[in-house]
Scaffold this motif. Structure first.
Motif, PDB file in Angstrom:
ATOM      1  N   VAL A   7       0.829  -1.205   0.000  1.00  0.00           N
ATOM      2  CA  VAL A   7       0.000   0.000   0.000  1.00  0.00           C
ATOM      3  C   VAL A   7       0.865   1.258   0.000  1.00  0.00           C
ATOM      4  CG1 VAL A   7      -1.675   1.328   1.327  1.00  0.00           C
ATOM      5  CG2 VAL A   7      -2.002  -1.128   1.028  1.00  0.00           C
ATOM      6  N   TYR A  32      -3.694  -1.532  -6.975  1.00  0.00           N
ATOM      7  CA  TYR A  32      -4.161  -2.209  -5.757  1.00  0.00           C
ATOM      8  C   TYR A  32      -4.821  -3.568  -5.987  1.00  0.00           C
ATOM      9  CZ  TYR A  32      -3.443   2.336  -3.521  1.00  0.00           C
ATOM     10  OH  TYR A  32      -2.896   3.494  -3.055  1.00  0.00           O
ATOM     11  N   ILE A  50      -9.721  -2.979  -0.569  1.00  0.00           N
ATOM     12  CA  ILE A  50      -9.127  -2.726  -1.888  1.00  0.00           C
ATOM     13  C   ILE A  50     -10.032  -1.825  -2.714  1.00  0.00           C
ATOM     14  CG2 ILE A  50      -8.512  -3.817  -4.091  1.00  0.00           C
ATOM     15  CD1 ILE A  50      -7.440  -6.177  -2.500  1.00  0.00           C
TER      16      ILE A  50
END
Length: 211
Positions: A27, A53, A81
């Motif tokens: 992330v 992502y 997500i």
């Protein structure tokens, strides 16, 4: 295919630790790429954030598929997500593409002839400020055109603010201001046409964020 074998307590702990480490690194790196490259602030940025992502789901599933309560965990991860894909672009400073698209949508001072435009700032809002499009127009009465722009902004619910470059009107992710340049003004770039004889100039600034 049968159910995966249950994990020992140590195995579950190792998987959870691995999951936390994977998410922390992925992330941070993905978000840094989206923000520092400037793509997070452009139109359609969700496509790039999906590229950044969504692949995270594959190694994540590999780590959680043998956990006891893997289905609720998988649903929660999918939700996170999804929030990242849409939330990071929504919070990003609009880039030059979005600023220019908004300037096109907002339009020009009444009765104005477009002369050209320049740009200022950068995607990170460092030093020169946030992305800004500066458009130059030829009008018969610059003071009247500026007053008309201010009146329209006030009617549409924009709020007056004092910014680093001077007074402007702010609303949402953007600021707008109209100016009459000084009498010594001249063309500021190759893409700005000369002012027609007898006309005056209005400078319309449309930028990201009210900073």
């Amino acid at each position: 295919m049968g159910e995966p074998l249950p994990l020992t307590r140590g195995g579950r702990v190792a998987r959870v630790v691995g999951l936390v480490a994977l998410w922390a690194v992925w992330v941070v790196v993905a978000t840094a790429w989206l923000v520092l490259s400037g793509v997070a602030g452009e139109a359609g940025a969700w496509r790039w954030s999906a590229v950044a992502y969504v692949p995270l789901a594959l190694p994540t599933w590999g780590l959680v598929r043998r956990l006891r309560h893997r289905r609720p965990v998988a649903v929660g991860i999918a939700l996170v997500i999804w929030l990242l894909v849409w939330g990071v672009p929504a919070q990003a400073t609009p880039g030059f593409g979005r600023v220019e698209a908004f300037a096109d949508e907002w339009g020009a001072p009444p009765g104005a002839t477009f002369l050209g435009q320049t740009s200022e700032g950068n995607d990170w809002c460092f030093g020169d400020g946030c992305p800004t499009v500066v458009r130059y127009y030829a009008v018969d009465d610059a003071a009247g055109a500026v007053s008309a722009v201010d009146a329209r902004l006030r009617t549409e619910g924009w709020q007056p603010r004092g910014l680093a470059h001077g007074p402007a009107w702010c609303k949402g992710d953007f600021h707008v201001s109209a100016w009459k340049p000084p009498a010594t003004w001249g063309p500021v770039g190759a893409h700005v046409a000369p002012v027609p004889p007898g006309a005056e100039v209005v400078e319309l600034r449309v930028g990201a964020n009210c900073l």
